[in-house]
Design a protein around this motif. Structure first.
Motif, PDB file in Angstrom:
ATOM      1  N   ASN A   1       0.243  -6.384  -3.800  1.00  0.00           N
ATOM      2  CA  ASN A   1       0.887  -5.903  -5.017  1.00  0.00           C
ATOM      3  C   ASN A   1      -0.154  -5.419  -6.017  1.00  0.00           C
ATOM      4  N   ASP A   2      -1.218  -6.206  -6.172  1.00  0.00           N
ATOM      5  CA  ASP A   2      -2.291  -5.817  -7.096  1.00  0.00           C
ATOM      6  C   ASP A   2      -2.947  -4.515  -6.657  1.00  0.00           C
ATOM      7  N   VAL A   3      -3.180  -4.403  -5.356  1.00  0.00           N
ATOM      8  CA  VAL A   3      -3.784  -3.181  -4.820  1.00  0.00           C
ATOM      9  C   VAL A   3      -2.865  -1.980  -5.061  1.00  0.00           C
ATOM     10  N   ALA A   4      -1.571  -2.174  -4.795  1.00  0.00           N
ATOM     11  CA  ALA A   4      -0.614  -1.086  -4.991  1.00  0.00           C
ATOM     12  C   ALA A   4      -0.534  -0.684  -6.460  1.00  0.00           C
TER      13      ALA A   4
ATOM     14  N   ALA B   1       5.517   7.978  -4.993  1.00  0.00           N
ATOM     15  CA  ALA B   1       6.548   8.705  -5.732  1.00  0.00           C
ATOM     16  C   ALA B   1       6.131   8.716  -7.199  1.00  0.00           C
ATOM     17  N   ARG B   2       6.708   9.635  -7.957  1.00  0.00           N
ATOM     18  CA  ARG B   2       6.445   9.664  -9.388  1.00  0.00           C
ATOM     19  C   ARG B   2       7.623  10.317 -10.117  1.00  0.00           C
ATOM     20  N   GLY B   3       7.754  10.002 -11.402  1.00  0.00           N
ATOM     21  CA  GLY B   3       8.759  10.666 -12.212  1.00  0.00           C
ATOM     22  C   GLY B   3       9.953   9.831 -12.606  1.00  0.00           C
ATOM     23  N   SER B   4      10.119   8.615 -12.046  1.00  0.00           N
ATOM     24  CA  SER B   4      11.276   7.793 -12.386  1.00  0.00           C
ATOM     25  C   SER B   4      10.996   6.336 -12.060  1.00  0.00           C
TER      26      SER B   4
ATOM     27  N   PHE C   1       3.547  -6.167   2.955  1.00  0.00           N
ATOM     28  CA  PHE C   1       3.473  -5.006   2.070  1.00  0.00           C
ATOM     29  C   PHE C   1       3.286  -5.422   0.613  1.00  0.00           C
ATOM     30  N   GLY C   2       3.007  -4.415  -0.215  1.00  0.00           N
ATOM     31  CA  GLY C   2       2.875  -4.621  -1.651  1.00  0.00           C
ATOM     32  C   GLY C   2       3.448  -3.420  -2.377  1.00  0.00           C
ATOM     33  N   VAL C   3       4.014  -3.664  -3.549  1.00  0.00           N
ATOM     34  CA  VAL C   3       4.642  -2.605  -4.336  1.00  0.00           C
ATOM     35  C   VAL C   3       3.975  -2.531  -5.703  1.00  0.00           C
ATOM     36  N   GLY C   4       3.617  -1.319  -6.120  1.00  0.00           N
ATOM     37  CA  GLY C   4       2.998  -1.132  -7.425  1.00  0.00           C
ATOM     38  C   GLY C   4       3.669  -0.031  -8.213  1.00  0.00           C
TER      39      GLY C   4
ATOM     40  N   TRP D   1       4.512   5.394  -8.459  1.00  0.00           N
ATOM     41  CA  TRP D   1       4.760   4.347  -7.460  1.00  0.00           C
ATOM     42  C   TRP D   1       3.772   4.437  -6.297  1.00  0.00           C
ATOM     43  N   SER D   2       3.367   3.283  -5.829  1.00  0.00           N
ATOM     44  CA  SER D   2       2.653   3.171  -4.551  1.00  0.00           C
ATOM     45  C   SER D   2       3.209   1.958  -3.818  1.00  0.00           C
ATOM     46  N   VAL D   3       3.563   2.155  -2.553  1.00  0.00           N
ATOM     47  CA  VAL D   3       3.948   1.031  -1.688  1.00  0.00           C
ATOM     48  C   VAL D   3       3.011   1.048  -0.492  1.00  0.00           C
TER      49      VAL D   3
END
Length: 265
Positions: A74-77, A117-120, A148-151, A164-166
Motif C-alpha cells: 500500500n505504501d509503495v502504491a 488511473a487518474r481523474g476521479s 497487492f497494494g492500493v494507492g 491511482w496505482s494498484v
C-alpha cells in the motif's frame, strides 16, 4: 415520476462513463467532475480500502481466491500514485521501471504488475474503466496473483487531481508478508451513535467530521457504519438536524443518543 428520474439518472451515468472514459497506454484518464476535498489521509485510506474490497469481490464472483493486501505494498502504491503527478507512466520520474520501487528483500516477487488511473476518486467509475480494458482486467483477475497494494493521491493543483496505482505481485506458495490481510469492509467502526471516528468517544472531533460530511457528502467519505452512526435522529437521513442533535448532546442538553421524539417535547 421518481422512478422515471432514477432510470434517467442511471442512463445518463452510463452514457457519461461511455463517452468520457479514455484509455491510455499506461492507465486511464477518467474525465469526470473532480471531487473537491482536503483528502485527509484517513479519507484516502478508506477509498483505497473500498477499491481493495471491490477487487476481491470481483475475484470471488469469478470463483478466484481473494488476495492479500499488504501495508508495505500500500505504501509503495501510494508513493507510485504521487510519482504519477510528475510522470504518468510505468516509468518512474528517475527513468527506472516502476517495479524498481519494490524492495525485493521485503517482497520477493516472482512477477509484478501495475495498473493506473487518474481523474476521479469514484471507486465504481475507476473500477469500471479497468474492467472494460482487457489488459487491466487480466491483471485484476489473474489466478497467479497472491498479494497487492492500493494507492491513491490527491493534488488539487494538478491537471487530473486524483491518481491511482494498484500493484499486484506473485509470491511462492506459502510465502507470507508482514501485516498481510484480506481486506475488510469497515476500517472505521463506530462504537455507538455519534462516534464517527471509531475512537469510542463522542466529542467535538465527531461533530467537526459530521459538519464536513453534511456540508459536502461528495468530498467526505463515510462507510455504511459511519453513516448509520451519523444519523443521530434516526430518521434515515444524515442532515443538519443530526449536526444539531450531536451538538446538543456534546453540550449536555441531551443525555443519550440517538435523540427520540419524546426528548424533543
Amino acid at each position: 415520476m421518481e422512478k422515471i428520474n432514477n432510470i434517467l439518472k442511471k442512463f445518463l451515468s452510463a452514457v457519461l462513463i461511455f463517452i468520457l472514459t479514455v484509455v491510455c497506454v499506461s492507465g486511464f484518464n477518467i474525465e469526470t467532475p473532480v471531487d473537491s476535498t482536503n483528502a485527509a489521509s484517513e479519507e484516502l485510506s478508506s477509498i483505497e480500502n473500498e477499491m481493495a474490497l471491490k477487487i476481491n469481490e470481483a475475484r470471488l464472483e469469478l470463483g478466484l481466491k481473494p488476495i492479500y493486501v499488504v501495508p508495505y505494498l500500500n505504501d509503495v502504491a501510494r508513493t507510485r500514485s504521487r510519482e504519477l503527478l510528475e510522470n504518468y507512466d510505468h516509468v518512474r520520474p528517475d527513468g527506472n521501471s516502476w517495479v524498481s520501487i519494490i524492495d525485493r528483500t521485503l517482497v520477493p516477487w516472482n512477477f509484478a504488475d501495475e495498473i493506473l488511473a487518474r481523474g476521479s476518486s469514484n471507486v465504481d467509475l475507476v473500477f469500471k474503466a479497468w474492467q472494460n480494458s482487457e489488459v487491466h482486467w487480466n491483471a485484476i483477475t489473474s489466478d497467479k496473483v497472491t498479494h497487492f497494494g492500493v494507492g491513491l493521491s490527491y493534488e488539487p493543483n494538478s491537471d487530473r487531481k486524483w491518481y491511482w496505482s494498484v500493484i499486484f505481485v506473485v509470491l511462492d506458495e506459502g510465502t507470507t508478508l508482514n501485516g498481510q490481510e484480506i481486506p475488510v469492509k469497515y476500517r472505521v467502526v463506530p462504537k455507538s451513535t455519534g462516534d464517527l471516528n471509531g475512537d469510542g468517544q463522542i466529542d467535538s472531533f465527531d461533530l467537526v467530521l459530521l459538519k464536513k460530511y453534511v456540508a459536502d457528502k461528495e468530498s467526505v467519505y463515510f462507510n455504511d457504519l459511519q453513516t448509520a452512526a451519523a444519523d443521530t435522529f434516526k430518521d434515515g437521513a444524515v442532515t443538519s438536524a443530526d449536526v444539531l442533535m450531536l451538538s446538543k448532546y456534546i453540550l449536555g442538553e441531551y443525555d443519550r443518543l440517538p435523540v427520540t421524539i419524546d426528548m424533543l417535547l
